[in-house]
Design a protein around this motif. Structure first.
Motif, mmCIF file in Angstrom:
data_model
loop_
_atom_site.group_PDB
_atom_site.id
_atom_site.type_symbol
_atom_site.label_atom_id
_atom_site.label_comp_id
_atom_site.label_asym_id
_atom_site.label_seq_id
_atom_site.Cartn_x
_atom_site.Cartn_y
_atom_site.Cartn_z
ATOM 1 N N THR A 86 0.785 -1.230 0.000
ATOM 2 C CA THR A 86 0.000 0.000 0.000
ATOM 3 C C THR A 86 0.828 1.299 0.000
ATOM 4 O O THR A 86 0.311 2.365 -0.278
ATOM 5 C CB THR A 86 -0.962 0.041 1.198
ATOM 6 N N LYS A 87 2.143 1.178 0.336
ATOM 7 C CA LYS A 87 2.954 2.403 0.318
ATOM 8 C C LYS A 87 3.466 2.721 -1.080
ATOM 9 O O LYS A 87 3.950 3.814 -1.339
ATOM 10 C CB LYS A 87 4.136 2.258 1.277
ATOM 11 N N LEU A 88 3.374 1.740 -1.979
ATOM 12 C CA LEU A 88 3.816 1.967 -3.357
ATOM 13 C C LEU A 88 2.746 2.719 -4.130
ATOM 14 O O LEU A 88 1.570 2.727 -3.754
ATOM 15 C CB LEU A 88 4.071 0.633 -4.063
ATOM 16 N N THR A 89 3.178 3.302 -5.238
ATOM 17 C CA THR A 89 2.179 3.868 -6.147
ATOM 18 C C THR A 89 1.615 2.718 -6.985
ATOM 19 O O THR A 89 2.191 1.633 -7.036
ATOM 20 C CB THR A 89 2.795 4.914 -7.095
ATOM 21 N N VAL A 90 0.511 3.023 -7.655
ATOM 22 C CA VAL A 90 -0.126 2.031 -8.517
ATOM 23 C C VAL A 90 0.886 1.493 -9.536
ATOM 24 O O VAL A 90 1.057 0.291 -9.723
ATOM 25 C CB VAL A 90 -1.340 2.667 -9.235
ATOM 26 N N LYS A 91 1.600 2.433 -10.165
ATOM 27 C CA LYS A 91 2.569 2.051 -11.194
ATOM 28 C C LYS A 91 3.665 1.155 -10.607
ATOM 29 O O LYS A 91 4.021 0.122 -11.180
ATOM 30 C CB LYS A 91 3.183 3.334 -11.773
ATOM 31 N N GLU A 92 4.173 1.529 -9.436
ATOM 32 C CA GLU A 92 5.249 0.736 -8.817
ATOM 33 C C GLU A 92 4.775 -0.676 -8.477
ATOM 34 O O GLU A 92 5.471 -1.655 -8.717
ATOM 35 C CB GLU A 92 5.753 1.436 -7.539
ATOM 36 N N GLN A 93 3.567 -0.738 -7.921
ATOM 37 C CA GLN A 93 3.023 -2.049 -7.525
ATOM 38 C C GLN A 93 2.881 -2.972 -8.736
ATOM 39 O O GLN A 93 3.308 -4.122 -8.719
ATOM 40 C CB GLN A 93 1.662 -1.834 -6.842
ATOM 41 N N VAL A 94 2.257 -2.461 -9.795
ATOM 42 C CA VAL A 94 1.997 -3.318 -10.954
ATOM 43 C C VAL A 94 3.318 -3.710 -11.623
ATOM 44 O O VAL A 94 3.504 -4.854 -12.025
ATOM 45 C CB VAL A 94 1.009 -2.646 -11.930
ATOM 46 N N CYS A 95 4.263 -2.765 -11.684
ATOM 47 C CA CYS A 95 5.572 -3.085 -12.275
ATOM 48 C C CYS A 95 6.284 -4.149 -11.450
ATOM 49 O O CYS A 95 6.862 -5.088 -11.989
ATOM 50 C CB CYS A 95 6.454 -1.836 -12.357
ATOM 51 N N TYR A 96 6.198 -4.027 -10.136
ATOM 52 C CA TYR A 96 6.866 -4.985 -9.251
ATOM 53 C C TYR A 96 6.393 -6.410 -9.551
ATOM 54 O O TYR A 96 7.177 -7.320 -9.781
ATOM 55 C CB TYR A 96 6.570 -4.587 -7.793
ATOM 56 N N TYR A 97 5.075 -6.582 -9.607
ATOM 57 C CA TYR A 97 4.536 -7.928 -9.851
ATOM 58 C C TYR A 97 4.760 -8.379 -11.299
ATOM 59 O O TYR A 97 5.029 -9.553 -11.556
ATOM 60 C CB TYR A 97 3.051 -8.008 -9.484
#
Ligand code: ATP
Length: 301
Positions: A86-97
Motif C-alpha cells: 500500500t505504500k507503493l504507487t499504482v505504477k510501482e506495484q503493478v511493475c513490481y509484480y
C-alpha cells in the motif's frame, strides 16, 4: 484440452480437515466456480493450486506438469487477503509484480495504461495505493493479476466489496480472457455470481464437494421446475394436480413448484381456465434451490 487437474486432494492443518478428497478439472476457455460458505476450504484449495501450501494427499497439475516456480509466469492470482503493497504507487506495484512474472517494464507500462483506462482510473497511476478507495484498490489488485495475460487465472472472491457496475466490468474482462482461451477459476459465496457466469462448478461444504459438474446438466438432471404465473387462477385446483409440490405466492405472482416437466401441461390446463392471465413462464430451479435440496440445511451464503 485439459488444463488444470485437481485429483483427490486432501488437506489437514494438524487435525483440522480443511479439504477432503477434492477432484475437478478446468479446461482451456472455461470459467469454473468454487462455491462455499466461510471456512469451506476455498482459499486452502487455491493456495495448494498455486503451490503456496503443501497438500496432505493428492495431486495438482497444469497441463500435466506439477505447478512450481517455472510455470508461475502463466498464472495470475487475486488473493483474498488483498496483498497490495500500500505504500507503493499504482505504477510501482503493478511493475513490481509484472517483473516478478518475467515481463519487461516497457510492456508492463503499455498494458497498465490500457487497463487503467479501461477501468476509468488513469488518474491514479502515480498515486499511493493507500490513498485509493477500496473498490479502486481491488481494481489494481485485479490488474496486477491479469497484467501477464495468464493462461490460468485464479480469483479468490473477486467481487467482494464491489458495486454492481464494477462487478459487471470485472465479469466482462474475465469473459474476454475466457474467449482468448484462458482457464478461470474463481470462488464466491454468492450463488448468483456462479450462476451468471460459470459453466462448471463445485460446491464445497466443510471441505467436501457436495455438488459438482456442468451447471446446465445439473439443472437438467434436477427434474423439478418452477412455473411463474400472474393472473386470477384457482389455487385449490392447482393444489390437486399430481406433481405440484408447493405453491408460493409472492406479491401478485404465483410460483408453482412441480416435480417434472410432465406436470407443465396439467398446470397450463388449470391456468387457462383462469382470467386476466399476464404471465406463464416455466423456469429452471435456481442453483440455491438445488443446493438446499442436496444439503438439506440453510445455506448462509
Ligand atoms: P472464507 O470464505 O472464510 O475465506 P474458505 O472457504 O476460504 O473460507 P479456508 O480459509 O480454506 O476456507 O479454511 C478451511 C478450513 O481450514 C477452516 O476450518 C479454517 O479454520 C481452517 N484453516 C484455514 N487456514 C488454517 C491455518 N493456517 N491453520 C489451521 N486451520 C486453518
Amino acid at each position: 484440452m485439459q488444463m488444470l487437474k485437481v485429483e483427490h486432494v486432501t488437506k489437514y492443518y494438524d487435525k483440522i480437515l480443511a479439504v477432503d478428497d477434492l477432484s475437478f478439472t478446468v479446461n482451456d476457455g472455461e470459467i469454473f466456480g468454487l462455491l462455499g460458505v466461510n471456512g469451506a476450504g476455498k482459499t486452502t484449495t487455491f493456495r495448494m493450486i498455486i503451490g503456496l501450501l503443501d497438500m496432505t494427499h493428492g495431486s495438482i497439475t497444469l497441463n500435466g506438469q506439477k505447478i512450481n516456480y517455472d510455470i508461475t509466469n502463466q498464472i495470475g492470482f487475486l488473493t483474498e487477503e488483498r496483498s497490495l503493497l500500500t505504500k507503493l504507487t499504482v505504477k510501482e506495484q503493478v511493475c513490481y509484480y509484472g517483473v516478478l512474472k518475467g515481463m519487461k517494464e516497457k510492456d508492463i507500462l503499455v498494458k497498465l495504461d490500457y487497463w487503467l483506462k479501461r477501468f476509468h482510473i488513469e488518474q491514479y497511476k502515480n498515486r499511493k495505493i493507500k490513498e485509493l478507495s477500496k473498490g479502486n484498490q481491488q481494481k489494481i489488485q485485479f490488474i496486477t493479476a491479469i497484467i501477464n495475460e495468464p493462461k490460468l487465472l485464479i480469483l479468490d472472491e473477486p467481487f467482494t466489496g464491489l458495486d454492481p457496475i464494477n462487478v459487471e466490468q470485472f465479469m466482462e474482462v474475465i469473459r474476454e480472457f475466457k474467449e482468448k482461451g484462458s482457464s478461470i477459476i474463481f470462488s464466491s459465496h454468492r450463488m448468483e455470481h456462479i450462476e451468471q457466469f460459470c459453466e462448471k462448478l463445485v460446491i464445497l461444504v466443510k471441505g467436501q464437494s457436495v455438488l459438482e459438474g456442468n451447471l446446465s446438466l445439473i439443472k437438467k438432471e434436477y427434474r423439478k421446475k418452477n412455473i411463474h404465473v400472474i393472473g386470477d387462477v384457482d389455487k385449490k385446483l392447482l393444489e390437486k394436480i399430481d406433481g405440484v409440490i408447493k405453491i408460493e405466492e409472492n406479491a401478485n405472482e404465483m410460483i408453482i413448484k412441480i416435480s417434472d416437466e410432465t406436470v407443465i401441461e396439467k398446470v397450463f390446463d388449470v391456468v387457462k381456465k383462469g382470467s386476466n392471465i399476464q404471465k406463464f413462464i416455466v423456469e429452471e430451479p435456481t442453483l440455491n434451490e438445488i443446493f438446499l435440496s442436496k444439503v438439506g440445511e440453510t445455506y448462509e451464503g
